[in-house]
Design a protein around this motif. Sequence first.
Motif, mmCIF file in Angstrom:
data_model
loop_
_atom_site.group_PDB
_atom_site.id
_atom_site.type_symbol
_atom_site.label_atom_id
_atom_site.label_comp_id
_atom_site.label_asym_id
_atom_site.label_seq_id
_atom_site.Cartn_x
_atom_site.Cartn_y
_atom_site.Cartn_z
ATOM 1 N N ARG A 107 45.469 25.864 65.153
ATOM 2 C CA ARG A 107 44.478 26.789 64.626
ATOM 3 C C ARG A 107 43.337 26.003 63.981
ATOM 4 N NH1 ARG A 107 49.365 28.764 64.240
ATOM 5 N NH2 ARG A 107 49.809 30.940 64.806
ATOM 6 N N ALA A 108 42.178 26.621 63.937
ATOM 7 C CA ALA A 108 40.999 25.938 63.393
ATOM 8 C C ALA A 108 41.213 25.481 61.954
ATOM 9 C CB ALA A 108 39.785 26.857 63.483
ATOM 10 N N VAL A 166 51.862 24.255 66.372
ATOM 11 C CA VAL A 166 51.189 23.495 67.419
ATOM 12 C C VAL A 166 51.563 24.071 68.780
ATOM 13 C CG1 VAL A 166 50.908 21.196 68.466
ATOM 14 C CG2 VAL A 166 51.314 21.402 65.997
ATOM 15 N N ALA A 167 50.600 24.094 69.697
ATOM 16 C CA ALA A 167 50.867 24.411 71.104
ATOM 17 C C ALA A 167 50.641 23.143 71.915
ATOM 18 C CB ALA A 167 49.946 25.519 71.603
ATOM 19 N N ALA A 176 40.875 26.217 77.770
ATOM 20 C CA ALA A 176 40.463 27.540 78.242
ATOM 21 C C ALA A 176 40.959 28.636 77.301
ATOM 22 C CB ALA A 176 40.984 27.775 79.659
ATOM 23 N N ASP A 177 42.194 28.507 76.816
ATOM 24 C CA ASP A 177 42.735 29.507 75.891
ATOM 25 C C ASP A 177 41.988 29.490 74.563
ATOM 26 O OD1 ASP A 177 44.613 30.487 77.649
ATOM 27 O OD2 ASP A 177 46.218 29.178 76.960
ATOM 28 N N ARG A 185 41.542 24.873 68.040
ATOM 29 C CA ARG A 185 40.921 23.594 68.401
ATOM 30 C C ARG A 185 41.979 22.639 68.947
ATOM 31 N NH1 ARG A 185 42.135 20.031 64.132
ATOM 32 N NH2 ARG A 185 42.742 21.130 62.210
ATOM 33 N N LEU A 186 41.528 21.751 69.813
ATOM 34 C CA LEU A 186 42.391 20.700 70.340
ATOM 35 C C LEU A 186 42.395 19.516 69.393
ATOM 36 C CD1 LEU A 186 41.288 20.682 74.086
ATOM 37 C CD2 LEU A 186 43.527 21.356 73.239
ATOM 38 N N LEU A 187 43.545 18.889 69.211
ATOM 39 C CA LEU A 187 43.576 17.628 68.491
ATOM 40 C C LEU A 187 42.970 16.551 69.386
ATOM 41 C CD1 LEU A 187 47.082 17.634 66.725
ATOM 42 C CD2 LEU A 187 44.855 18.319 65.811
#
Length: 245
Positions: A107-108, A166-167, A176-177, A185-187
């Motif tokens: 999450r952001a 975490v995903a 895309a999600d 956000r991506l790490l």
Amino acid sequence: MTVSAETLRALAPQGVLRASINLGNPILAGVDAQGAPKGVSIDLARAFAQRLGVGLELVVFDAAGKSVEAVRGEQADIGFFAIDPLRGEGIAFTAPYVLIEGSYLVRADSPLQTNDEVDQSGRTVTVGKGSAYDLFLSRELKHATIERAPTSPAVVDTFLTHGHDVAAGVKQQLKADAQRLGGLRLLPGRFMVIQQAMGTPKGRGAAAQAALAQFVEDMKASGFVAEALARHGIQGASVAPAAAL
């Protein structure tokens, strides 16, 4: 490349090449507007069937684990898999044809800033059941808890629904999600590189394995794999280097 009659019987014993397709990996396979499978793996399956001079039958699944079991159980003649030691039981892999990055999404407002911070007690990581990321993280994570979504495309929705930390999955799917849902956000970087290969049941014999391995090398060297990635608009995946046969 000429395939002997004996090798052809080993690879396509029913007179048609049955290819196991995993729709759970958006880098390699998806469906078109009519619901028919499309993607890099379908292009490769079609090209291999043409090389053998037989028809093609697609055996389609929504998750990697199901696709693996289809080839192990000889319900399919070839498949498209991330190379992993556990999957090697019963399946002979070629060298990889594509390299894919695995990433983490949070999450952001998550306190996590780097991949190294994920593996801590009290944290929960969501992965697709039976995916390469599941197999890898099940070995590598020593402190965090792993929860499994039914399929890789369902990872982010499961992560949000259950309040996990975490995903984990294919970088492009997670990106895309994040764009679709917002507030995510991506790490930075990646936690693993997936080596995506083709495979056939080990019981089909050395000649069948060699024929499939040679096909993969030919498809990389000819530019077929690179062209397929470009044609399907795939970014973030690269053609694997040539392998010695």
